[in-house]
Design a protein around this motif. Structure first.
Motif, short mmCIF file in Angstrom:
data_model
loop_
_atom_site.label_atom_id
_atom_site.label_comp_id
_atom_site.label_asym_id
_atom_site.label_seq_id
_atom_site.Cartn_x
_atom_site.Cartn_y
_atom_site.Cartn_z
N ILE A 291 28.16 -7.42 -33.92
CA ILE A 291 27.32 -8.31 -33.11
C ILE A 291 27.58 -8.01 -31.64
N VAL A 292 26.56 -7.52 -30.97
CA VAL A 292 26.66 -7.18 -29.55
C VAL A 292 26.04 -8.32 -28.75
N VAL A 293 26.87 -9.03 -27.99
CA VAL A 293 26.43 -10.19 -27.22
C VAL A 293 26.01 -9.73 -25.84
N GLU A 294 24.80 -10.02 -25.47
CA GLU A 294 24.26 -9.64 -24.16
C GLU A 294 25.00 -10.38 -23.05
N SER A 295 25.39 -9.66 -22.00
CA SER A 295 25.94 -10.24 -20.76
C SER A 295 27.06 -11.23 -21.04
N ALA A 296 28.09 -10.77 -21.72
CA ALA A 296 29.17 -11.66 -22.17
C ALA A 296 30.25 -11.77 -21.10
N SER A 297 30.25 -12.86 -20.37
CA SER A 297 31.22 -13.08 -19.30
C SER A 297 32.52 -13.60 -19.87
N VAL A 298 33.63 -12.88 -19.66
CA VAL A 298 34.92 -13.36 -20.15
C VAL A 298 35.34 -14.64 -19.44
N ASN A 299 34.79 -14.87 -18.25
CA ASN A 299 35.16 -16.08 -17.50
C ASN A 299 34.49 -17.34 -18.04
N ARG A 300 33.51 -17.18 -18.97
CA ARG A 300 32.79 -18.36 -19.45
C ARG A 300 32.83 -18.50 -20.97
#
Length: 813
Positions: A291-300
């Motif tokens: 599963i490739v999550v678009e625009s995955a911010s580690v900060n959120r």
């Protein structure tokens, strides 16, 4: 008093009427009108930008930065306006016939329409991406249609009203202003003074060009102030051409790159037994879900420092998972990330998507490897395969089914969402496919999400769990939606009793920025941690036990890691390594070349970023400074020098690898089915100096003293011929080199030399080669070599026309 005011007002109107009588009757008047109209349009649209746009942050270091940035913006507007006016003047003042004059005037005014259109599009585009619409973005996207799909929701009725108002005001003011300025300063002037005015205008344009290039380098000013829509006409092309020149310079000094650590070699080498259950690997025959999550911010993301409420389903999977805290995307752009994830290769160091330069790349993608191993492979995407030619890239990757936003079964049930369709439509189709497939075969399911892509719009979710007050809150809603859908897949696995027979990998394609650094929003432009560090979570209850790891990895390492877990051999052409068994700490690379141009790497605790266009270096100690606030480049010159060499070498290698992948990596065109490959049959990847195949540089047959040769390469010192031989399975390089046998009496004292390098290591040197010297033979090992270089040089310092011949030069398997 009232009569006095009325009298003055009527007098002003009468004066304006007299001033505008017969307006726009000369080429100079019309040209000035063109310039002022363009200038007022630019100023008006920038006003709309700041009045109507949301989320624009002012710089943090004071008013002077704002002033400087505004001067740069105004300079570019004046430049464009003056250019249009001068073009119009140059066309109209030379044409005397009535029809030709009118046609030229119409053509001049027509030049306003492209600029106006770009301003109209750029305002909502800036609202979405905190950067202008520029040439490199268009090159990556392929067309405006995909941008408009995302921007259409931002073009509100209020925005259109403001545009119309500015157009009316700009047109009226331009006409009156052009007439007033012309009558006041030019109408009574002689021919010489008019020339002075025209020369001053040209000088102003030149000054504006200089101002744009110099002032636009302010790195901490907001992107909307500096990189305004008018700069599309100049700044994008300047950066593009400048970058191309730099590429050529870098290639001369950096033939390959290295991944070995330099200054922090073992800081993240966790013990394998601490990460997995003893004797758990491999889990042969497991299903695989990526599963490739678009625009995955580690900060959120909740498990990586964000609000824990954003990812409750991932939190439920944590006891069965391994989570990576230092995992990177090689580029903050989706298509480049997908190429790295599937092919275990770094992407093309170029703003163009790799699918434009080599969409059918023979990389033995993860899906092809698993399909050949008997897996049933399915691909589902909430966006469109047509975007950046994803359809061409995935078409022959072993998938038995491929569906995107335009072909999902429940497409009509869910409204469009930014660049595609609501995530739930994709997960509906994926579960339907899982239920209907042959249960005897293992499956490989690839899901590419979309909702966390700006503008973070989700539909039919009321109330939104995090509200809609800010872009960050909307993003959290989108992440929460994706999390819930991942939970649906896990629930299906549990229902079917497949949770212990399935490897689930959840990874972000790249990060997402929310102002962690001044002016840095969304993704694509910079390579700070928020842009390139992304979550990676591997779930398999029999293998993992809910721990985190400091091991540093990259998208090129994911496919080898998944194959390692299920016990499948890693293809030799893969450039990544497993992050589990046999892991050795290594350096990872990343870059951005979409809006800004950055090269970077991670070396243990050190993070280095290089700005090739302006020579800026950034160095951070992420152990002490995870937010990348303190630049240590000035106090660590040895680190900077070593890292600069590494990133430029990396860029040079991957600037040419993807378009030539089959030749460089596989040796597919290197004399197939032949034990011997003559070098003159191969195309060099880089050349310097004059050279010819199978003849001397004088176009005569190859000759050393009195002996003639059929195969070889004639060169004129100084020359460099570089060949990529990786993947050719070559063992030896053999041949001879000598002075060209066609010599003049004046050259009898000439002396030249030659050398052979393999992967930057000197392997053989000829010593002095004179006109009367016998040919010098060589037989050297090139086993496991990547790059081969043949170099010739002049030793006597004379201005004679030296020429030497490499003859019978051949690679042997």
């Amino acid at each position: 008093m009232y009569r006095s005011i009325r009298t003055r007002f009527l007098a002003r109107l009468l004066a304006l009427k007299r001033a505008t009588d017969g307006f726009m009757t000369t080429p100079a008047q019309r040209s000035l009108g063109v310039s002022l109209t363009s200038l007022l349009l630019a100023a008006g649209f920038r006003s709309i930008l700041f009045l109507d746009a949301s989320g624009v942050n002012l710089p943090s270091d004071g008013i002077w930065t704002c002033v400087a940035a505004m001067l740069a913006a105004a300079a570019s507007d004046v430049m464009v306006a003056g250019t249009l006016g001068l073009i119009h003047y140059g066309m109209t003042c030379k044409l005397r016939s009535f029809p030709a004059s009118r046609v030229a005037m119409f053509a001049g005014y027509l030049l306003l329409f492209p600029g106006t259109l770009l301003h109209v599009i750029s305002v909502p585009f800036f609202r979405l991406y905190q950067m202008p619409l520029r040439y490199t973005q268009l090159l990556l996207v392929g067309s405006l249609s995909n941008i408009l799909d995302s921007a259409h929701a931002e073009i509100t009725r209020r925005y259109l009203y403001l545009v119309l108002l500015v157009l009316v005001l700009a047109a009226g003011t331009a006409v009156a202003g052009a007439t007033y300025i012309y009558r006041a300063y030019c109408a009574r002037a002689g021919h010489g003074k008019r020339r002075i005015v025209l020369g001053a205008a040209i000088g102003l344009v030149a000054c504006c060009l200089i101002a744009v290039r110099s002032l636009s380098g302010i790195s901490n000013a907001p992107a909307g102030l500096i990189m305004n829509p008018s700069q599309i006409f100049v700044e994008s092309w300047v950066q593009w051409c400048w970058h191309g020149v730099n590429d050529d310079i870098i290639l001369k000094h950096a033939p390959h790159f290295d991944t070995t650590r330099l200054f922090d070699k073992d800081s993240d080498n966790d013990q394998l037994q601490d990460l997995v259950r003893p004797d758990a690997l491999p889990v042969s025959g497991n299903n695989v879900i990526l599963i490739v999550v678009e625009s995955a911010s580690v900060n959120r993301f909740g498990l990586w420092g964000g609000d824990v409420r954003t990812t409750p389903r991932l939190a439920q999977l944590k006891p069965h998972a391994l989570m990576f805290d230092s995992y990177y995307s090689p580029a903050p752009v989706s298509m480049k990330s997908l190429v790295s994830l599937m092919c275990s290769t770094y992407p093309h160091a170029d703003p163009r998507a790799d699918t434009y330069t080599n969409p059918t790349i023979d990389c033995r993608s993860l899906s092809e490897v698993l399909a050949d191993a008997g897996y049933d492979a399915g691909l589902f995407h909430a966006g469109h395969f047509s975007y950046t030619d994803k359809d061409r890239f995935f078409a022959h990757r072993g998938y038995s089914i491929m569906r995107d936003a335009g072909s999902l079964r429940n497409e009509a049930k869910y409204p469009i969402n930014g660049w595609g369709i609501d995530e739930r439509a994709m997960f509906d189709d994926a579960i339907h496919w899982l239920n209907g497939r042959d249960s005897q075969l293992p499956f490989f399911l690839t899901l590419i999400t979309l909702s966390p892509h700006h503008p973070y719009k989700i539909n039919n979710v009321t109330p939104a769990p995090f509200g809609t007050a800010s872009a960050a809150a909307k993003y959290d809603n989108a992440v929460h939606l994706v999390d819930s859908q991942i939970g649906r897949i896990w629930d299906w696995l549990v229902q079917k009793g497949l949770q212990n027979k399935t490897l689930l990998a959840i990874v972000g394609d790249h990060g997402e920025a929310f102002g962690e650094h001044p002016g840095h929003f969304v993704h694509g432009s910079l390579i700070y941690e928020e842009a390139v560090r992304t979550p990676l979570m591997l779930v398999q209850p029999l293998v993992f036990k809910g721990v985190r790891t400091r091991r540093i990895g990259n998208h090129v390492d994911l496919a080898p890691t998944l194959l390692d877990i299920i016990g499948h051999p890693r293809p030799k052409r893969y450039q990544g390594v497993s992050l589990l068994r046999g892991f050795q700490p290594h350096m990872v690379y990343f870059y951005a070349n979409w809006s800004a141009y950055r090269l970077g790497l991670r070396d243990g605790r050190w993070k280095y970023i290089y700005h090739p266009l302006d020579g800026v270096h950034e160095l951070f100690d992420l152990r002490k400074d995870p937010q990348e606030r303190v630049n240590l480049a000035a106090s660590n010159p040895s680190h900077v020098e070593a890292y600069q060499h590494r990133v430029t070498a990396w860029e040079a290698y991957y600037g040419t690898l993807i378009p030539n992948y089959e030749s460089y990596v596989l040796g597919a065109t290197m004399c197939p089915r032949s034990p011997v490959c003559y070098l003159s049959t191969l195309e060099p990847s880089y050349t310097q100096g004059a050279w010819r195949k199978d003849q001397s540089v004088s176009t005569r047959p190859l000759r050393i003293q009195d002996t003639f040769y059929d195969k070889g390469i004639g060169v004129k010192p100084l020359s460099v011929l570089r060949y990529s031989i990786s993947g050719g399975n070559f063992q030896r390089l053999k041949g001879m080199v000598g002075y060209d046998g066609y010599v003049k009496k004046s050259q009898l004292n000439a002396v030249a030399g030659a050398a052979i390098y393999v992967d930057d290591k000197l392997m053989w040197s000829s010593g002095k080669i004179g006109v009367m010297s016998d040919p010098r033979s060589f037989d050297i090992s090139v086993e496991n070599g990547r790059l081969l270089e043949l170099i010739s040089y002049d030793l006597d310092g004379s201005k004679e026309r030296d020429a030497i011949n490499w003859v019978d030069v051949r690679l042997e398997r």
